[in-house]
Design a protein around this motif. Structure first.
Motif, mmCIF file in Angstrom:
data_model
loop_
_atom_site.group_PDB
_atom_site.id
_atom_site.type_symbol
_atom_site.label_atom_id
_atom_site.label_comp_id
_atom_site.label_asym_id
_atom_site.label_seq_id
_atom_site.Cartn_x
_atom_site.Cartn_y
_atom_site.Cartn_z
ATOM 1 N N PRO A 381 0.694 -1.169 -0.061
ATOM 2 C CA PRO A 381 0.077 0.123 -0.083
ATOM 3 C C PRO A 381 0.819 1.570 0.012
ATOM 4 O O PRO A 381 0.458 2.447 -0.694
ATOM 5 N N GLN A 382 1.999 1.190 1.019
ATOM 6 C CA GLN A 382 2.915 2.301 0.949
ATOM 7 C C GLN A 382 3.322 2.663 -0.539
ATOM 8 O O GLN A 382 3.494 3.923 -0.818
ATOM 9 N N LYS A 383 3.977 1.717 -1.032
ATOM 10 C CA LYS A 383 4.595 1.887 -2.403
ATOM 11 C C LYS A 383 3.738 2.280 -3.482
ATOM 12 O O LYS A 383 3.957 3.067 -4.313
ATOM 13 N N ALA A 384 2.241 1.849 -3.245
ATOM 14 C CA ALA A 384 1.430 2.052 -4.454
ATOM 15 C C ALA A 384 0.926 3.543 -4.443
ATOM 16 O O ALA A 384 0.861 4.387 -5.471
ATOM 17 N N LEU A 385 0.748 3.957 -3.080
ATOM 18 C CA LEU A 385 0.576 5.383 -3.052
ATOM 19 C C LEU A 385 1.856 6.480 -3.466
ATOM 20 O O LEU A 385 1.506 7.381 -3.965
ATOM 21 N N GLN A 386 2.953 5.644 -3.118
ATOM 22 C CA GLN A 386 3.990 6.590 -3.538
ATOM 23 C C GLN A 386 4.361 6.660 -5.077
ATOM 24 O O GLN A 386 4.680 7.740 -5.617
ATOM 25 N N LEU A 387 3.886 5.595 -5.669
ATOM 26 C CA LEU A 387 3.943 5.491 -7.227
ATOM 27 C C LEU A 387 3.178 6.246 -7.853
ATOM 28 O O LEU A 387 3.010 6.824 -8.922
ATOM 29 N N TRP A 388 1.618 6.040 -7.366
ATOM 30 C CA TRP A 388 0.465 6.452 -8.134
ATOM 31 C C TRP A 388 -0.293 7.534 -7.350
ATOM 32 O O TRP A 388 -1.341 7.590 -7.825
ATOM 33 N N SER A 389 -0.035 7.715 -6.212
ATOM 34 C CA SER A 389 -0.807 8.628 -5.465
ATOM 35 C C SER A 389 -2.227 8.384 -5.314
ATOM 36 O O SER A 389 -2.576 7.126 -5.140
ATOM 37 N N THR A 390 -3.024 9.417 -5.264
ATOM 38 C CA THR A 390 -4.433 8.982 -5.167
ATOM 39 C C THR A 390 -5.202 9.755 -6.162
ATOM 40 O O THR A 390 -5.868 10.585 -5.940
ATOM 41 N N PRO A 391 -5.408 9.101 -7.378
ATOM 42 C CA PRO A 391 -6.263 9.260 -8.325
ATOM 43 C C PRO A 391 -7.548 9.627 -8.192
ATOM 44 O O PRO A 391 -8.203 9.125 -7.550
ATOM 45 N N LYS A 392 -8.182 10.953 -8.584
ATOM 46 C CA LYS A 392 -9.420 11.381 -8.351
ATOM 47 C C LYS A 392 -10.502 11.398 -9.438
ATOM 48 O O LYS A 392 -11.449 11.252 -9.459
ATOM 49 N N THR A 393 -9.810 11.377 -10.646
ATOM 50 C CA THR A 393 -10.598 11.567 -11.981
ATOM 51 C C THR A 393 -9.943 10.702 -13.031
ATOM 52 O O THR A 393 -8.708 10.178 -12.876
ATOM 53 N N MET A 394 -10.774 10.428 -13.936
ATOM 54 C CA MET A 394 -10.346 9.642 -14.981
ATOM 55 C C MET A 394 -8.996 10.520 -15.954
ATOM 56 O O MET A 394 -8.144 9.567 -16.151
ATOM 57 N N GLN A 395 -8.855 11.645 -15.720
ATOM 58 C CA GLN A 395 -7.801 12.493 -16.416
ATOM 59 C C GLN A 395 -6.462 11.826 -15.398
ATOM 60 O O GLN A 395 -5.374 11.914 -15.933
ATOM 61 N N ASP A 396 -6.732 11.726 -13.981
ATOM 62 C CA ASP A 396 -5.350 11.402 -13.339
ATOM 63 C C ASP A 396 -4.934 9.986 -13.694
ATOM 64 O O ASP A 396 -3.872 9.607 -13.763
ATOM 65 N N ILE A 397 -6.110 9.005 -14.092
ATOM 66 C CA ILE A 397 -5.732 7.636 -14.492
ATOM 67 C C ILE A 397 -4.881 7.856 -15.986
ATOM 68 O O ILE A 397 -4.027 7.152 -16.090
ATOM 69 N N SER A 398 -5.508 8.486 -16.617
ATOM 70 C CA SER A 398 -5.035 8.679 -17.936
ATOM 71 C C SER A 398 -3.435 9.164 -17.877
ATOM 72 O O SER A 398 -2.507 8.719 -18.455
ATOM 73 N N GLN A 399 -3.209 10.201 -16.935
ATOM 74 C CA GLN A 399 -1.706 10.804 -16.967
ATOM 75 C C GLN A 399 -0.990 9.654 -16.311
ATOM 76 O O GLN A 399 0.098 9.732 -16.580
ATOM 77 N N LEU A 400 -1.377 8.893 -15.517
ATOM 78 C CA LEU A 400 -0.539 7.881 -14.938
ATOM 79 C C LEU A 400 -0.113 6.967 -15.983
ATOM 80 O O LEU A 400 1.091 6.611 -16.037
ATOM 81 N N VAL A 401 -0.977 6.507 -17.018
ATOM 82 C CA VAL A 401 -0.557 5.681 -18.073
ATOM 83 C C VAL A 401 0.519 6.708 -18.977
ATOM 84 O O VAL A 401 1.573 5.719 -19.334
ATOM 85 N N ILE A 402 0.456 7.663 -19.365
ATOM 86 C CA ILE A 402 0.917 8.685 -20.002
ATOM 87 C C ILE A 402 2.595 8.685 -19.559
ATOM 88 O O ILE A 402 3.471 8.670 -20.002
#
Length: 600
Positions: A381-402
């Protein structure tokens, strides 16, 4: 393969010195996952002859020692690395030794470093446990008795004397007893006094010991670590080492640079001595220091050596597990998740797949996630939050993939491994798809007859040609699915599967039960290789895994009462459809999949 056989095979055809790496088992699950990635990366950039994995420190047992055999099994089965398992007598009754040897045997490991071991951390004097062995020679003899010649057995040696015995003649006699009991090679304790080591090698040979001597090389990373390790092992520090390092001891960067130069000079003298043609680097689970040493010694592989690497005869790393050595086909859905795929299929037997094809959906075990015995979500859980933070919108998910596509992230929840340059030709399209709300999961470009030695797309034996169909897997908003299915209805050039969380499946495959080869190679003197496929039942199994990953990711936010992120993941699960499309026209120059998706 046995270490001695592998080294002999290399040195029969090449005068170039070889090397290997040692790793220890990290203390945390996340550390283990990160170590797998580092081991894989170091192999891909250097091609060591083998790696070895230490037994647990301080004579502890249970989980840590169990992790040693698990790490060896993963290195052999998933990463395809020739591996040697350390095995000690400390706190190890024969029953535990039998368990460790069986696990090593079952994983395909053929190399054991048999050690007496240090006293348990709370004891000052070494004593055998009840039902255990007193000396390493006893362990060597036992392994030979139980497994005959299956294992190459290594033993330790102490060029500067053992902490419990400084008499050099007695130590040589003890070493000879271990060789006579059945040991095949020697790995030494660390040292820095190269003249003393070369003299010791001379004495070993004079004593009638002819097995390979492999020196243990400890990189110098910080001054404090250098002193601590030397003091712990009673290691002599040559005067020129002290004179070079002591004045710069407070500057870690200078210490590492100067220490690397000193170790490289020491190693070159070893290789010039005539006694040594292989170096064993104690990595301490670090990457940069050992790689610097190899680069300065000019031991890193040439382009031709990379091309001829026997492990890289397929687009994915071949397993060294005996049950998987003939495996030549995998569904593309696990392209970026090799750990979960191998774990999923680890209990399948080769007779279920007579052509070595573990991806065959005919197995009754296929798709049963309960068989995996493996965490689908590899990050803590700690590493996941460090890597991908806390996405709130689909734009956040898209930006992670980008960010992943641009190399700013090394992994995603559904992609364990970093991207390679194969996707460079698709990068603009992939980024555009994510900006337009289509979340890309996996892809490969069209390849029409590239040479098999191509640096980016090549794989397999030399003098061949490789081919790929363009492939894209993605999450599509549910409201766009009907338009996609209408466009692709009856289209056999572009075939697709689409499924939602509730198992509603649609497809235009003329026969969805048959595999569609999406990667293949043509090589002189052998049949066509088809190592990567798309098929219906494999896709259904991958769908179960993919949505489980999303659920596991969501659980992190549930623990933190992060309602916005929870709602976002729920939307990803319930309002999107998992789709894959194959463009079967591999000779076309048009990016038809992306052109189609831009119309939705």
């Amino acid at each position: 393969m046995k270490i001695t056989d592998k080294l002999q095979k290399h040195h029969d055809v090449s005068p170039k010195a070889t090397f290997s790496f040692e790793y220890f088992v990290p203390k945390t699950t996340q550390g283990v996952q990160n170590l797998y990635d580092r081991m894989d990366r170091m192999y891909q950039s250097s091609l060591p002859q083998f790696i070895d994995v230490t037994w647990n420190a301080g004579g502890q047992t249970s989980k840590l020692s169990q992790s040693s055999t698990e790490l060896v099994s993963t290195a052999q089965s998933v990463l395809g690395l020739e591996t040697c398992l350390h095995l000690t007598c400390t706190n190890m009754p024969v029953s535990d030794i039998d368990d460790a040897l069986k696990e090593a045997y079952d994983s395909g490991c053929q190399n054991i470093l048999a050690l007496r071991g240090d006293p348990p951390s709370n004891d000052y004097k070494w004593e055998p446990c009840k039902g255990g062995f007193l000396y390493a020679k006893d362990l060597v003899a036992y392994i030979r008795l139980k497994y005959g010649n299956h294992f190459d057995i290594g033993v330790a040696a102490y060029p500067e004397g053992h902490p419990e015995e400084k008499d050099s003649i007695k130590n040589l006699n003890y070493l000879k007893q271990k060789i006579d009991a059945g040991a095949n090679f020697i790995i030494t304790q660390m040292f820095y006094d190269v003249d003393n080591f070369i003299n010791w090698c001379h004495n070993v040979r004079q004593f009638g010991i002819e097995v390979p001597i492999i020196p243990g090389i400890m990189p110098i990373t910080t001054y404090s670590a250098f002193l601590r390790r030397c003091q712990w092992g009673s290691i002599n520090i040559p005067l020129h080492f002290s004179q070079s390092l002591e004045p710069i001891k407070d500057d870690d960067e200078l210490v590492r640079a100067k220490g690397t130069d000193l170790v490289v000079e020491m190693c070159q003298k070893l290789l010039d001595s005539g006694y040594i043609n292989h170096l064993h680097l104690y990595t301490m689970n670090l990457e940069k220091a050992p790689m610097m040493i190899l680069e300065l010694l000019d031991l890193l592989p040439t382009e031709a050596e990379f091309i001829n690497d026997p492990v890289s005869v397929l687009p994915w790393r071949k397993s060294l597990n005996p049950q998987r050595r003939n495996e030549e086909v995998r569904p593309i859905f696990w392209q970026r998740r090799p750990y979960s795929y191998v774990a999923r299929t680890s209990q399948w037997t080769i007779d279920e797949f007579p052509n070595g094809r573990f991806g065959d959906s005919s197995s009754p075990a296929f798709g049963d996630l309960d068989l995996v015995g493996y965490s689908l979500f590899r990050q803590s859980p700690q590493k996941a939050l460090q890597l991908w933070s806390t996405p709130k919108t689909m734009q956040d998910i898209s930006q992670l993939v980008i960010n992943y596509l641009q190399g700013k992230l090394v992994c995603l929840p559904w992609s364990d491994t970093p991207l390679n340059h194969e996707v460079d030709t698709l990068l603009t399209h992939l980024i555009m798809m994510n900006k337009n709300g289509i979340i890309t999961i996996n892809s490969q470009p069209r390849i029409n007859g590239e040479r098999s030695n191509d640096k980016i797309h090549g794989w397999g034996p030399k003098d061949g040609y490789v081919y790929q169909k363009q492939y894209l897997e993605f999450l599509l908003p549910r409201e766009k699915l009907s338009k996609l299915t209408e466009i692709l209805k009856g289209n056999e050039i572009m075939t697709y599967f689409a499924i939602d969380f509730n198992d509603n499946l649609s497809t235009n495959h003329p026969d969805g039960s048959k595999a569609n080869a999406v990667t293949w190679g043509i090589f002189p003197g052998r049949e066509v290789l088809q190592p990567t496929i798309v098929e219906k039942v494999s896709f259904l199994a991958w769908k179960e895994e993919f949505y489980r990953i999303l659920e596991d990711w969501k659980s992190i936010f549930i623990k933190d009462n992060d309602n916005e992120s929870i709602q976002l993941l729920n939307s990803l699960i319930n309002d999107y459809v998992l789709v894959n499309i194959v463009d079967n026209d591999f000779v076309s120059t048009e990016d038809q999949i992306f052109t189609l998706l831009m119309t939705l």
